[in-house]
Design a protein around this motif. Structure first.
Motif, PDB file in Angstrom:
ATOM      1  N   SER A 124       0.657  -1.023  -0.183  1.00  0.00           N
ATOM      2  CA  SER A 124       0.001  -0.440  -0.013  1.00  0.00           C
ATOM      3  C   SER A 124       1.271   0.925   0.047  1.00  0.00           C
ATOM      4  N   VAL A 125       0.032   2.404  -0.400  1.00  0.00           N
ATOM      5  CA  VAL A 125       1.155   3.713   0.008  1.00  0.00           C
ATOM      6  C   VAL A 125      -0.031   5.108  -1.008  1.00  0.00           C
ATOM      7  N   GLY A 126      -0.087   5.719   0.263  1.00  0.00           N
ATOM      8  CA  GLY A 126      -0.631   6.523   0.107  1.00  0.00           C
ATOM      9  C   GLY A 126      -0.498   8.507   0.354  1.00  0.00           C
ATOM     10  N   LEU A 127      -1.430   9.072  -0.508  1.00  0.00           N
ATOM     11  CA  LEU A 127      -1.346  10.683  -0.580  1.00  0.00           C
ATOM     12  C   LEU A 127      -1.931  10.883   0.395  1.00  0.00           C
ATOM     13  N   GLU A 128      -2.196  12.120   1.020  1.00  0.00           N
ATOM     14  CA  GLU A 128      -2.589  12.496   2.439  1.00  0.00           C
ATOM     15  C   GLU A 128      -2.042  14.714   1.763  1.00  0.00           C
ATOM     16  N   ARG A 129      -3.385  15.252   1.111  1.00  0.00           N
ATOM     17  CA  ARG A 129      -3.405  16.071   0.326  1.00  0.00           C
ATOM     18  C   ARG A 129      -3.070  17.712   1.404  1.00  0.00           C
ATOM     19  N   VAL A 130      -2.699  18.335   1.111  1.00  0.00           N
ATOM     20  CA  VAL A 130      -2.936  19.621   2.295  1.00  0.00           C
ATOM     21  C   VAL A 130      -2.535  20.772   0.908  1.00  0.00           C
ATOM     22  N   GLY A 131      -3.073  21.304   0.641  1.00  0.00           N
ATOM     23  CA  GLY A 131      -3.145  22.263  -0.581  1.00  0.00           C
ATOM     24  C   GLY A 131      -2.239  21.570  -1.784  1.00  0.00           C
ATOM     25  N   THR A 132      -1.659  21.634  -2.240  1.00  0.00           N
ATOM     26  CA  THR A 132      -0.696  21.603  -3.652  1.00  0.00           C
ATOM     27  C   THR A 132       0.398  20.520  -3.023  1.00  0.00           C
ATOM     28  N   ASP A 133       0.731  20.420  -1.723  1.00  0.00           N
ATOM     29  CA  ASP A 133       1.092  19.324  -1.244  1.00  0.00           C
ATOM     30  C   ASP A 133       0.849  18.077  -0.434  1.00  0.00           C
ATOM     31  N   ALA A 134       1.556  17.086  -0.982  1.00  0.00           N
ATOM     32  CA  ALA A 134       1.194  16.431  -0.106  1.00  0.00           C
ATOM     33  C   ALA A 134       2.214  15.806   0.945  1.00  0.00           C
ATOM     34  N   LEU A 135       1.599  14.674   1.567  1.00  0.00           N
ATOM     35  CA  LEU A 135       2.293  13.228   2.929  1.00  0.00           C
ATOM     36  C   LEU A 135       2.406  12.087   2.640  1.00  0.00           C
ATOM     37  N   LEU A 136       3.230  11.928   1.724  1.00  0.00           N
ATOM     38  CA  LEU A 136       3.142  10.797   1.630  1.00  0.00           C
ATOM     39  C   LEU A 136       2.924   9.657   2.413  1.00  0.00           C
ATOM     40  N   ARG A 137       2.810   8.830   2.619  1.00  0.00           N
ATOM     41  CA  ARG A 137       2.401   7.584   3.715  1.00  0.00           C
ATOM     42  C   ARG A 137       1.986   6.195   3.450  1.00  0.00           C
ATOM     43  N   SER A 138       1.997   5.515   4.544  1.00  0.00           N
ATOM     44  CA  SER A 138       1.890   4.489   4.962  1.00  0.00           C
ATOM     45  C   SER A 138       2.173   3.167   3.759  1.00  0.00           C
ATOM     46  N   LEU A 139       3.413   3.703   3.005  1.00  0.00           N
ATOM     47  CA  LEU A 139       4.217   2.904   1.896  1.00  0.00           C
ATOM     48  C   LEU A 139       4.873   1.348   3.665  1.00  0.00           C
TER      49      LEU A 139
ATOM     50  N   ASN B 109       3.292   9.508  -9.533  1.00  0.00           N
ATOM     51  CA  ASN B 109       3.161  10.216 -10.463  1.00  0.00           C
ATOM     52  C   ASN B 109       1.131  10.751 -10.516  1.00  0.00           C
ATOM     53  N   LEU B 110       0.109  10.026  -9.470  1.00  0.00           N
ATOM     54  CA  LEU B 110      -1.007  10.320  -8.768  1.00  0.00           C
ATOM     55  C   LEU B 110      -1.065  11.813  -8.221  1.00  0.00           C
ATOM     56  N   ALA B 111       0.431  12.593  -7.829  1.00  0.00           N
ATOM     57  CA  ALA B 111       0.658  13.722  -7.169  1.00  0.00           C
ATOM     58  C   ALA B 111       0.853  14.857  -8.134  1.00  0.00           C
ATOM     59  N   ARG B 112       1.333  13.843  -9.039  1.00  0.00           N
ATOM     60  CA  ARG B 112       1.768  15.215 -10.702  1.00  0.00           C
ATOM     61  C   ARG B 112       0.405  15.992 -10.809  1.00  0.00           C
ATOM     62  N   ALA B 113      -0.188  14.054 -11.007  1.00  0.00           N
ATOM     63  CA  ALA B 113      -1.377  14.223 -12.442  1.00  0.00           C
ATOM     64  C   ALA B 113      -2.543  15.521 -11.573  1.00  0.00           C
ATOM     65  N   SER B 114      -1.910  14.998 -10.305  1.00  0.00           N
ATOM     66  CA  SER B 114      -3.151  16.229  -9.772  1.00  0.00           C
ATOM     67  C   SER B 114      -3.013  17.359  -9.282  1.00  0.00           C
ATOM     68  N   GLY B 115      -1.828  17.744  -9.068  1.00  0.00           N
ATOM     69  CA  GLY B 115      -1.319  19.307  -9.375  1.00  0.00           C
ATOM     70  C   GLY B 115      -0.522  18.965  -8.174  1.00  0.00           C
ATOM     71  N   ILE B 116       0.107  18.236  -7.276  1.00  0.00           N
ATOM     72  CA  ILE B 116       1.026  18.535  -6.238  1.00  0.00           C
ATOM     73  C   ILE B 116       1.894  18.743  -6.134  1.00  0.00           C
ATOM     74  N   SER B 117       2.571  19.793  -5.852  1.00  0.00           N
ATOM     75  CA  SER B 117       3.701  20.296  -6.152  1.00  0.00           C
ATOM     76  C   SER B 117       5.299  19.416  -5.376  1.00  0.00           C
ATOM     77  N   GLU B 118       4.699  19.565  -3.978  1.00  0.00           N
ATOM     78  CA  GLU B 118       5.701  19.126  -2.938  1.00  0.00           C
ATOM     79  C   GLU B 118       5.406  17.521  -2.809  1.00  0.00           C
ATOM     80  N   LEU B 119       5.874  16.508  -2.212  1.00  0.00           N
ATOM     81  CA  LEU B 119       5.733  15.682  -1.570  1.00  0.00           C
ATOM     82  C   LEU B 119       7.229  14.984  -0.422  1.00  0.00           C
ATOM     83  N   TRP B 120       5.615  15.027   0.894  1.00  0.00           N
ATOM     84  CA  TRP B 120       6.699  14.778   2.476  1.00  0.00           C
ATOM     85  C   TRP B 120       6.262  13.675   2.317  1.00  0.00           C
ATOM     86  N   LEU B 121       6.954  13.497   3.458  1.00  0.00           N
ATOM     87  CA  LEU B 121       6.825  12.563   4.793  1.00  0.00           C
ATOM     88  C   LEU B 121       7.893  12.250   5.418  1.00  0.00           C
TER      89      LEU B 121
END
Length: 144
Positions: A49-64, A85-97
């Motif tokens: 599994s892996v997930g994104l938790e969106r916060v504005g144009t950023d997201a937290l990469l989690r649960s990998l 790829n999901l993050a990019r396609a939905s306009g996320i500019s930064e992934l944090w973890l």
């Protein structure tokens, strides 16, 4: 292996997988699964599994997470690539973890270690940052 969007009926299996990998499960609910992906083996069993938790144009990469029997075959990297790829396609500019166990894995995918305080106030207010991940967790980010 097949990687697909998580469904609400995957929730219990995902939570068990996260618990097995000593990852936070307290805030994982059906609403959060909207941006989760799962990997299934040929028999249809969820093995990652892996997930994104969106916060504005950023997201937290989690649960990998990957089940023990499917590790060291590149599945974690494939899940990460799908999430990015999901993050990019939905306009996320930064992934944090935040990680306590995989700080060596993420730099190979372009993540850099940063000070936890450099995350946005909104990210720092997330349950992951504020409550579930210890202060000793390594904070990393990747910009697209």
């Amino acid at each position: 292996m097949k990687i697909r969007a998580a469904r609400s009926d995957d929730l219990d299996v995902i939570k068990a997988l996260l618990a097995e990998n000593e990852l936070p499960v307290d805030d994982v609910d059906a609403a959060l699964l909207v941006d989760f992906l799962v990997a299934e083996d040929v028999s249809g069993r969820i093995v990652g599994s892996v997930g994104l938790e969106r916060v504005g144009t950023d997201a937290l990469l989690r649960s990998l997470a990957v089940v023990q029997t499917s590790r060291n075959a590149g599945l974690g990297g494939r899940l990460l690539a799908h999430a990015e790829n999901l993050a990019r396609a939905s306009g996320i500019s930064e992934l944090w973890l935040l990680t306590t166990t995989a700080a060596d894995f993420f730099p190979r995918a372009g993540y850099v270690t940063v000070n936890r305080s450099s995350a946005s106030t909104r990210l720092q207010a997330s349950t992951q940052f504020a409550q579930l991940c210890p202060a000793s967790a390594v904070c990393m980010m990747k910009t697209f």
